[in-house]
Design a protein around this motif. Structure first.
Motif, PDB file in Angstrom:
ATOM      1  N   ASP A 170       6.316   6.237  -2.522  1.00 25.67           N
ATOM      2  CA  ASP A 170       5.100   5.810  -1.832  1.00 25.67           C
ATOM      3  C   ASP A 170       5.325   4.588  -0.950  1.00 25.67           C
ATOM      4  O   ASP A 170       5.402   3.468  -1.453  1.00 25.67           O
ATOM      5  CB  ASP A 170       4.018   5.497  -2.879  1.00 25.67           C
ATOM      6  CG  ASP A 170       2.856   4.727  -2.284  1.00 25.67           C
ATOM      7  OD1 ASP A 170       2.382   5.138  -1.208  1.00 25.67           O
ATOM      8  OD2 ASP A 170       2.433   3.714  -2.883  1.00 25.67           O
ATOM      9  N   PRO A 171       5.400   4.759   0.382  1.00 20.53           N
ATOM     10  CA  PRO A 171       5.488   3.615   1.282  1.00 20.53           C
ATOM     11  C   PRO A 171       4.132   3.136   1.779  1.00 20.53           C
ATOM     12  O   PRO A 171       4.060   2.268   2.634  1.00 20.53           O
ATOM     13  CB  PRO A 171       6.320   4.171   2.442  1.00 20.53           C
ATOM     14  CG  PRO A 171       5.903   5.592   2.517  1.00 20.53           C
ATOM     15  CD  PRO A 171       5.612   6.032   1.105  1.00 20.53           C
ATOM     16  N   LEU A 172       3.034   3.711   1.267  1.00 20.56           N
ATOM     17  CA  LEU A 172       1.708   3.446   1.822  1.00 20.56           C
ATOM     18  C   LEU A 172       0.830   2.567   0.955  1.00 20.56           C
ATOM     19  O   LEU A 172       0.156   1.671   1.439  1.00 20.56           O
ATOM     20  CB  LEU A 172       0.969   4.770   2.074  1.00 20.56           C
ATOM     21  CG  LEU A 172       1.678   5.801   2.947  1.00 20.56           C
ATOM     22  CD1 LEU A 172       0.807   7.039   3.090  1.00 20.56           C
ATOM     23  CD2 LEU A 172       2.012   5.217   4.296  1.00 20.56           C
ATOM     24  N   PHE A 173       0.760   2.856  -0.339  1.00 20.88           N
ATOM     25  CA  PHE A 173      -0.165   2.246  -1.284  1.00 20.88           C
ATOM     26  C   PHE A 173      -1.602   2.613  -0.887  1.00 20.88           C
ATOM     27  O   PHE A 173      -1.822   3.644  -0.258  1.00 20.88           O
ATOM     28  CB  PHE A 173       0.045   0.734  -1.370  1.00 20.88           C
ATOM     29  CG  PHE A 173      -0.165   0.183  -2.763  1.00 20.88           C
ATOM     30  CD1 PHE A 173       0.366   0.814  -3.853  1.00 20.88           C
ATOM     31  CD2 PHE A 173      -0.903  -0.979  -2.975  1.00 20.88           C
ATOM     32  CE1 PHE A 173       0.187   0.324  -5.135  1.00 20.88           C
ATOM     33  CE2 PHE A 173      -1.086  -1.498  -4.253  1.00 20.88           C
ATOM     34  CZ  PHE A 173      -0.549  -0.844  -5.322  1.00 20.88           C
ATOM     35  N   GLY A 174      -2.600   1.842  -1.253  1.00 19.68           N
ATOM     36  CA  GLY A 174      -3.971   2.163  -0.874  1.00 19.68           C
ATOM     37  C   GLY A 174      -4.472   3.469  -1.472  1.00 19.68           C
ATOM     38  O   GLY A 174      -3.978   3.952  -2.498  1.00 19.68           O
ATOM     39  N   ALA A 186       2.306  14.669 -16.759  1.00 18.60           N
ATOM     40  CA  ALA A 186       2.382  13.692 -17.841  1.00 18.60           C
ATOM     41  C   ALA A 186       3.766  13.046 -17.830  1.00 18.60           C
ATOM     42  O   ALA A 186       4.787  13.740 -17.762  1.00 18.60           O
ATOM     43  CB  ALA A 186       2.128  14.364 -19.182  1.00 18.60           C
ATOM     44  N   GLY A 187       3.808  11.726 -17.822  1.00 18.91           N
ATOM     45  CA  GLY A 187       5.067  11.014 -17.770  1.00 18.91           C
ATOM     46  C   GLY A 187       5.657  10.924 -16.376  1.00 18.91           C
ATOM     47  O   GLY A 187       6.782  10.450 -16.210  1.00 18.91           O
ATOM     48  N   GLY A 188       4.909  11.334 -15.352  1.00 19.81           N
ATOM     49  CA  GLY A 188       5.389  11.291 -13.976  1.00 19.81           C
ATOM     50  C   GLY A 188       5.532   9.864 -13.472  1.00 19.81           C
ATOM     51  O   GLY A 188       5.030   8.912 -14.080  1.00 19.81           O
ATOM     52  N   ARG A 189       6.245   9.720 -12.330  1.00 17.56           N
ATOM     53  CA  ARG A 189       6.570   8.391 -11.818  1.00 17.56           C
ATOM     54  C   ARG A 189       6.137   8.226 -10.373  1.00 17.56           C
ATOM     55  O   ARG A 189       6.335   9.120  -9.560  1.00 17.56           O
ATOM     56  CB  ARG A 189       8.084   8.166 -11.903  1.00 17.56           C
ATOM     57  CG  ARG A 189       8.634   8.138 -13.302  1.00 17.56           C
ATOM     58  CD  ARG A 189      10.003   8.798 -13.358  1.00 17.56           C
ATOM     59  NE  ARG A 189       9.897  10.241 -13.123  1.00 17.56           N
ATOM     60  CZ  ARG A 189      10.813  10.972 -12.502  1.00 17.56           C
ATOM     61  NH1 ARG A 189      11.901  10.405 -12.018  1.00 17.56           N
ATOM     62  NH2 ARG A 189      10.656  12.268 -12.349  1.00 17.56           N
ATOM     63  N   LEU A 190       5.567   7.091 -10.070  1.00 20.85           N
ATOM     64  CA  LEU A 190       5.254   6.695  -8.699  1.00 20.85           C
ATOM     65  C   LEU A 190       6.039   5.425  -8.398  1.00 20.85           C
ATOM     66  O   LEU A 190       5.899   4.427  -9.108  1.00 20.85           O
ATOM     67  CB  LEU A 190       3.758   6.471  -8.519  1.00 20.85           C
ATOM     68  CG  LEU A 190       3.296   6.151  -7.085  1.00 20.85           C
ATOM     69  CD1 LEU A 190       1.874   6.670  -6.853  1.00 20.85           C
ATOM     70  CD2 LEU A 190       3.334   4.656  -6.769  1.00 20.85           C
ATOM     71  N   VAL A 191       6.888   5.496  -7.373  1.00 15.60           N
ATOM     72  CA  VAL A 191       7.675   4.329  -6.954  1.00 15.60           C
ATOM     73  C   VAL A 191       7.085   3.810  -5.656  1.00 15.60           C
ATOM     74  O   VAL A 191       7.100   4.491  -4.640  1.00 15.60           O
ATOM     75  CB  VAL A 191       9.160   4.695  -6.745  1.00 15.60           C
ATOM     76  CG1 VAL A 191       9.953   3.446  -6.368  1.00 15.60           C
ATOM     77  CG2 VAL A 191       9.731   5.326  -8.007  1.00 15.60           C
ATOM     78  N   ASN A 192       6.552   2.601  -5.687  1.00 18.67           N
ATOM     79  CA  ASN A 192       5.965   2.006  -4.488  1.00 18.67           C
ATOM     80  C   ASN A 192       7.029   1.289  -3.680  1.00 18.67           C
ATOM     81  O   ASN A 192       7.736   0.420  -4.174  1.00 18.67           O
ATOM     82  CB  ASN A 192       4.846   1.030  -4.856  1.00 18.67           C
ATOM     83  CG  ASN A 192       4.277   0.348  -3.632  1.00 18.67           C
ATOM     84  OD1 ASN A 192       4.458  -0.839  -3.433  1.00 18.67           O
ATOM     85  ND2 ASN A 192       3.609   1.116  -2.785  1.00 18.67           N
ATOM     86  N   LEU A 193       7.124   1.674  -2.397  1.00 20.78           N
ATOM     87  CA  LEU A 193       8.127   1.120  -1.489  1.00 20.78           C
ATOM     88  C   LEU A 193       7.527   0.222  -0.421  1.00 20.78           C
ATOM     89  O   LEU A 193       8.264  -0.428   0.325  1.00 20.78           O
ATOM     90  CB  LEU A 193       8.879   2.261  -0.794  1.00 20.78           C
ATOM     91  CG  LEU A 193       9.424   3.386  -1.669  1.00 20.78           C
ATOM     92  CD1 LEU A 193      10.037   4.469  -0.798  1.00 20.78           C
ATOM     93  CD2 LEU A 193      10.438   2.841  -2.653  1.00 20.78           C
ATOM     94  N   GLY A 194       6.191   0.220  -0.288  1.00 21.19           N
ATOM     95  CA  GLY A 194       5.576  -0.554   0.779  1.00 21.19           C
ATOM     96  C   GLY A 194       4.065  -0.435   0.747  1.00 21.19           C
ATOM     97  O   GLY A 194       3.487   0.162  -0.162  1.00 21.19           O
ATOM     98  N   SER A 195       3.419  -1.003   1.773  1.00 25.23           N
ATOM     99  CA  SER A 195       1.956  -1.061   1.786  1.00 25.23           C
ATOM    100  C   SER A 195       1.417  -0.897   3.199  1.00 25.23           C
ATOM    101  O   SER A 195       0.567  -1.663   3.636  1.00 25.23           O
ATOM    102  CB  SER A 195       1.480  -2.386   1.192  1.00 25.23           C
ATOM    103  OG  SER A 195       2.097  -3.485   1.853  1.00 25.23           O
TER     104      SER A 195
END
Length: 278
Positions: A170-174, A186-195
């Motif tokens: 995720d380079p967006l966030f929001g 279930a147990g999934g992952r979100l990696v934030n790269l930016g906003s």
């Protein structure tokens, strides 16, 4: 722009200084890629005719690599590569459906052309032009990001995903990130790269807790020099082979102010690469 404008988590940089966190230039007779800490720590960056960089940080470009194309790819590509690695190290499983989201109309989400076996990838785009670029780059599906309604965006993501998603880069966030989180297994992952969409995210506690989701942050500054060099070498090699590309426009350094204004207003047609000596 983020660092130079004082809007990054590093705060307002000490001025005067030369901005630019990365660049491609010539050291001796070798074309090289190099990073800088400008805007993140005292010191000058790459947006000048000459830059002072430790020799150990220089990454030679392979034969046939286009310096401007490599500069356009730069840190964005190794951020995503290591973002996926971060998710694996955090306990994620291997192959499976995953989503990569990026706005086709902003620098945070430029689609590339990966030529390798991979799980399905879905992308988001805020404009028809961005949608076209994402499809041309090989996205399995593209979701339009023309609303801040989290429930509506989540339905759009679910409609194109091949079942529950294992990983979101995720380079967006929001709102887009909050919506994408609802598609995770279930147990999934979100990696934030930016906003590039927003600095805050309306993700709800029930979504996180009901699926025991992993929300992870990532910064290039965590990379060791050897990791950064390995990532950039791979990126430059794939660029030279025509297997990795990104939308960009080359702009003379003297026109930097106008280019930055267009980028800030969302009018840039790709990542902006400032060129010197022309």
């Amino acid at each position: 722009m983020l660092c130079a404008g004082g809007r990054s988590y590093f705060g307002v940089p000490r001025t005067p200084y030369v901005p630019g966190v990365q660049g491609v230039g010539v050291s001796g007779s070798r074309p090289v890629w190099f990073p800088t800490s400008a805007g993140m720590a005292p010191g000058d960056g790459s947006m000048a005719e000459y830059a002072v960089v430790p020799a150990a940080d220089l990454v030679p470009l392979p034969e046939g690599a286009d310096p401007v194309a490599v500069a356009a790819l730069g840190a964005v590509r190794h951020r995503r590569a290591h973002g996926a690695d971060l998710a694996r190290r955090a306990g994620g499983r291997g192959a499976g459906a995953r989503a990569r989201r990026g706005r086709g109309g902003r620098p945070g989400g430029r689609p590339a052309r990966p030529h390798r076996r991979r799980p399905p990838r879905d992308r988001g785009a805020r404009s028809p032009a961005g949608r076209e670029r994402a499809e041309r780059a090989g996205a399995d599906a593209v979701v339009t990001l023309d609303t801040e309604d989290v429930a509506e965006l989540a339905e759009r993501f679910r409609a194109v995903a091949a079942g529950p998603v294992d990983l979101v880069l995720d380079p967006l966030f929001g709102a887009p990130a909050a919506a994408a989180a609802r598609t995770l297994r279930a147990g999934g992952r979100l990696v934030n790269l930016g906003s590039s969409a927003a600095e805050t995210c309306p993700i709800d506690s029930a979504t996180i807790r009901s699926r025991s989701l992993r929300l992870l942050g990532y910064t290039n500054n965590e990379l060791a020099p050897e990791q950064r060099a390995a990532a950039m070498t791979l990126i430059a090699e794939q660029s030279a082979l025509g297997r990795l590309a990104v939308a960009y426009e080359a702009v003379p350094l003297k026109d930097a102010e106008a280019a930055w204004r267009r980028q800030a207003d969302g009018l840039a047609t790709g990542r902006i690469v400032l060129t010197v000596g022309e």
